[in-house]
Design a protein around this motif. Structure first.
Motif, mmCIF file in Angstrom:
data_model
loop_
_atom_site.group_PDB
_atom_site.id
_atom_site.type_symbol
_atom_site.label_atom_id
_atom_site.label_comp_id
_atom_site.label_asym_id
_atom_site.label_seq_id
_atom_site.Cartn_x
_atom_site.Cartn_y
_atom_site.Cartn_z
ATOM 1 N N HIS A 197 26.641 -35.370 -5.619
ATOM 2 C CA HIS A 197 27.677 -34.350 -5.691
ATOM 3 C C HIS A 197 27.325 -33.174 -4.779
ATOM 4 O O HIS A 197 28.181 -32.635 -4.061
ATOM 5 N N GLY A 198 26.056 -32.791 -4.791
ATOM 6 C CA GLY A 198 25.602 -31.717 -3.913
ATOM 7 C C GLY A 198 25.773 -32.063 -2.451
ATOM 8 O O GLY A 198 26.147 -31.211 -1.637
ATOM 9 N N ARG A 199 25.516 -33.330 -2.094
ATOM 10 C CA ARG A 199 25.714 -33.756 -0.713
ATOM 11 C C ARG A 199 27.179 -33.610 -0.302
ATOM 12 O O ARG A 199 27.480 -33.149 0.805
ATOM 13 N N ASN A 200 28.091 -33.996 -1.192
ATOM 14 C CA ASN A 200 29.511 -33.864 -0.880
ATOM 15 C C ASN A 200 29.888 -32.416 -0.592
ATOM 16 O O ASN A 200 30.662 -32.125 0.334
ATOM 17 N N LEU A 201 29.323 -31.483 -1.357
ATOM 18 C CA LEU A 201 29.650 -30.078 -1.177
ATOM 19 C C LEU A 201 28.985 -29.491 0.064
ATOM 20 O O LEU A 201 29.624 -28.795 0.856
ATOM 21 N N GLU A 254 14.894 -25.510 -7.946
ATOM 22 C CA GLU A 254 16.342 -25.730 -7.987
ATOM 23 C C GLU A 254 17.039 -24.571 -8.692
ATOM 24 O O GLU A 254 18.092 -24.106 -8.248
ATOM 25 N N SER A 255 16.443 -24.097 -9.772
ATOM 26 C CA SER A 255 17.078 -23.000 -10.508
ATOM 27 C C SER A 255 17.073 -21.716 -9.690
ATOM 28 O O SER A 255 18.009 -20.906 -9.794
ATOM 29 N N ASP A 256 16.041 -21.517 -8.859
ATOM 30 C CA ASP A 256 16.015 -20.347 -7.984
ATOM 31 C C ASP A 256 17.183 -20.380 -7.003
ATOM 32 O O ASP A 256 17.850 -19.360 -6.769
ATOM 33 N N ILE A 257 17.415 -21.554 -6.409
ATOM 34 C CA ILE A 257 18.502 -21.689 -5.433
ATOM 35 C C ILE A 257 19.853 -21.483 -6.110
ATOM 36 O O ILE A 257 20.712 -20.748 -5.608
ATOM 37 N N ALA A 258 20.036 -22.125 -7.261
ATOM 38 C CA ALA A 258 21.307 -21.993 -7.975
ATOM 39 C C ALA A 258 21.553 -20.543 -8.378
ATOM 40 O O ALA A 258 22.686 -20.040 -8.279
ATOM 41 N N TYR A 260 20.382 -17.845 -6.872
ATOM 42 C CA TYR A 260 20.667 -17.098 -5.648
ATOM 43 C C TYR A 260 22.132 -17.243 -5.255
ATOM 44 O O TYR A 260 22.794 -16.264 -4.884
ATOM 45 N N LEU A 261 22.654 -18.463 -5.357
ATOM 46 C CA LEU A 261 24.052 -18.695 -4.999
ATOM 47 C C LEU A 261 24.997 -17.989 -5.965
ATOM 48 O O LEU A 261 26.096 -17.581 -5.582
ATOM 49 N N GLU A 262 24.556 -17.818 -7.213
ATOM 50 C CA GLU A 262 25.402 -17.156 -8.205
ATOM 51 C C GLU A 262 25.304 -15.641 -8.138
ATOM 52 O O GLU A 262 26.318 -14.931 -8.195
ATOM 53 N N THR A 263 24.084 -15.114 -7.994
ATOM 54 C CA THR A 263 23.867 -13.672 -8.136
ATOM 55 C C THR A 263 23.641 -12.939 -6.818
ATOM 56 O O THR A 263 23.832 -11.723 -6.745
ATOM 57 N N GLY A 264 23.181 -13.673 -5.796
ATOM 58 C CA GLY A 264 22.852 -13.016 -4.528
ATOM 59 C C GLY A 264 21.453 -12.442 -4.496
ATOM 60 O O GLY A 264 21.090 -11.753 -3.533
ATOM 61 N N PHE A 265 20.621 -12.745 -5.504
ATOM 62 C CA PHE A 265 19.245 -12.238 -5.525
ATOM 63 C C PHE A 265 18.250 -13.394 -5.368
ATOM 64 O O PHE A 265 18.390 -14.437 -6.001
ATOM 65 N N THR A 266 17.247 -13.167 -4.515
ATOM 66 C CA THR A 266 16.188 -14.150 -4.328
ATOM 67 C C THR A 266 15.192 -14.047 -5.477
ATOM 68 O O THR A 266 15.217 -13.077 -6.248
ATOM 69 N N PRO A 267 14.275 -15.024 -5.588
ATOM 70 C CA PRO A 267 13.249 -14.924 -6.640
ATOM 71 C C PRO A 267 12.368 -13.679 -6.485
ATOM 72 O O PRO A 267 11.772 -13.213 -7.453
ATOM 73 N N GLU A 268 12.309 -13.118 -5.251
ATOM 74 C CA GLU A 268 11.524 -11.903 -5.004
ATOM 75 C C GLU A 268 12.366 -10.647 -5.200
ATOM 76 O O GLU A 268 11.909 -9.535 -4.898
ATOM 77 N N LEU A 286 32.195 -20.893 -7.708
ATOM 78 C CA LEU A 286 32.128 -22.294 -8.100
ATOM 79 C C LEU A 286 31.616 -22.420 -9.519
ATOM 80 O O LEU A 286 31.165 -21.441 -10.141
ATOM 81 N N THR A 287 31.625 -23.627 -10.049
ATOM 82 C CA THR A 287 31.073 -23.852 -11.379
ATOM 83 C C THR A 287 29.546 -23.881 -11.307
ATOM 84 O O THR A 287 28.961 -24.100 -10.231
ATOM 85 N N ALA A 288 28.912 -23.661 -12.446
ATOM 86 C CA ALA A 288 27.450 -23.741 -12.500
ATOM 87 C C ALA A 288 26.985 -25.132 -12.088
ATOM 88 O O ALA A 288 25.960 -25.282 -11.407
ATOM 89 N N GLU A 289 27.752 -26.158 -12.470
ATOM 90 C CA GLU A 289 27.392 -27.536 -12.107
ATOM 91 C C GLU A 289 27.422 -27.733 -10.592
ATOM 92 O O GLU A 289 26.566 -28.438 -10.040
ATOM 93 N N ASP A 290 28.376 -27.103 -9.928
ATOM 94 C CA ASP A 290 28.448 -27.198 -8.471
ATOM 95 C C ASP A 290 27.216 -26.565 -7.828
ATOM 96 O O ASP A 290 26.604 -27.134 -6.920
ATOM 97 N N ARG A 291 26.870 -25.376 -8.260
ATOM 98 C CA ARG A 291 25.704 -24.684 -7.676
ATOM 99 C C ARG A 291 24.417 -25.448 -7.953
ATOM 100 O O ARG A 291 23.523 -25.534 -7.092
ATOM 101 N N GLU A 292 24.306 -26.010 -9.143
ATOM 102 C CA GLU A 292 23.113 -26.796 -9.472
ATOM 103 C C GLU A 292 23.038 -28.056 -8.619
ATOM 104 O O GLU A 292 21.949 -28.485 -8.211
ATOM 105 N N ALA A 293 24.183 -28.642 -8.322
ATOM 106 C CA ALA A 293 24.225 -29.838 -7.475
ATOM 107 C C ALA A 293 23.812 -29.504 -6.044
ATOM 108 O O ALA A 293 23.071 -30.251 -5.402
#
Length: 317
Positions: A197-201, A254-258, A260-268, A286-293
């Motif tokens: 699913h992530g590849r499709n997006l 993966e959770s760091d990337i997801a 970041y896409l939701e909040t705009g903040f890096t792990p740092e 997008l949905t949380a499932e999309d960002r996680e994918a």
């Protein structure tokens, strides 16, 4: 004189043959019956998600639009490149200045084949090299949503391109090299659905490779260095390497990337910046499932060394 005459005739024949070959190789290719049948009727609710994933408002609404204004797709945003200045067109449902007179088939040909309603090649500043990998049903959903948007009058200016880039027919040769509906990353049998699913997006509607993948001298994506970072299309900046070997993202989960896409903040706790601001805003819708994918796919792809010369920027813009 007889020899000169024969040489002239031969030159004309070769020139004619070359012109005929060029014309044949550059014919705009439209969708086949099988793909058209796979479009279906489309669903506007699902289409809004594709609209956000594709960041349509970022290029086709007026700069810095917010709220309902981002759905007014009047065009006019300029992309200044080494080939000239490309101008995003009006793609609102306006019948005169936008795409209000386009059928679903017209729309699908533009998205998946880079061919306009009038049969001409579209310039790949419109990222159809990525959209070509979208599922036909997703294209139909996007079309259904686009028809619900407000029609806005006003024709965007033409592109400002020098010779030979102003000859649209030549894009047919470019497409022979760079347009494909095949996935960039071949995933093994049994790959989790989330990664697929992530590849499709990422490879399709999200068109992440359009900025994060280096380009050849002809402006085509060098997919052997997929998502390895690139020089920015405009200015002197660089776009970061987001493969698992990217310097600043290699330690992200993966959770760091997801996140970041939701909040705009890096792990740092740095915040998103530059052109990535608009992308992140779209991804947050997008949905949380999309960002996680998307995150799962980015952790699953092959790592690459930086695809550009110079220092590696942090992934904040």
């Amino acid at each position: 004189m007889a020899v000169l005459r024969k040489l002239a005739i031969a030159a004309l024949a070769l020139g004619g043959a070359g012109a005929a070959a060029f014309w044949w190789l550059t014919v705009p290719e439209k969708l086949g019956a099988e793909t058209l049948a796979a479009l279906g009727t489309g669903d506007a609710t699902r289409g809004q998600r594709i609209f956000d994933a594709g960041g349509c408002a970022s290029c086709h609404a007026k700069a810095k639009s917010e709220g309902d204004a981002r759905l007014q797709l009047v065009g006019g945003v300029e992309l200044k490149t080494q080939f000239g200045t490309f101008v995003a067109p009006n793609i609102s449902p306006d019948a005169k200045d936008g795409i209000g007179g386009w059928s679903l088939e017209d729309f699908a040909n533009a998205m998946l084949k880079g061919v306009a309603r009038d049969g001409q090649h579209l310039y790949p500043a419109f990222p159809y090299t990525s959209y070509a990998r979208m599922k036909p049903a997703d294209v139909a959903d996007l079309y259904a949503f686009m028809t619900t948007l407000p029609p806005i009058a006003g024709k965007a200016p033409d592109h400002d391109l020098a010779f030979p880039f102003n000859i649209r027919r030549g894009i047919g040769l470019w497409k022979q090299l760079y347009l494909s509906d095949e996935p960039v990353v071949a995933l093994a049998a049994g790959t989790p659905e989330k990664v697929l699913h992530g590849r499709n997006l990422v490879e399709g509607a999200g068109h992440c490779g359009e900025c994060h993948t280096p380009r050849s001298f002809a402006g085509g994506p060098e997919n052997a260095q997929w998502l390895a970072g690139a020089k920015a299309a405009e200015g002197d900046g660089v776009v970061p390497n987001i493969t698992p070997e990217g310097r600043d993202m290699s330690g992200w989960s993966e959770s760091d990337i997801a996140s970041y896409l939701e909040t705009g903040f890096t792990p740092e706790f740095d915040s998103v910046g530059g052109t990535m601001v608009e992308v992140q805003k779209n991804m947050a819708r997008l949905t949380a499932e999309d960002r996680e994918a998307i995150a799962a796919y980015l952790k699953a792809i092959p790592g690459r060394a930086n695809g550009f010369s110079g220092s590696q920027p942090k992934p904040t813009g």
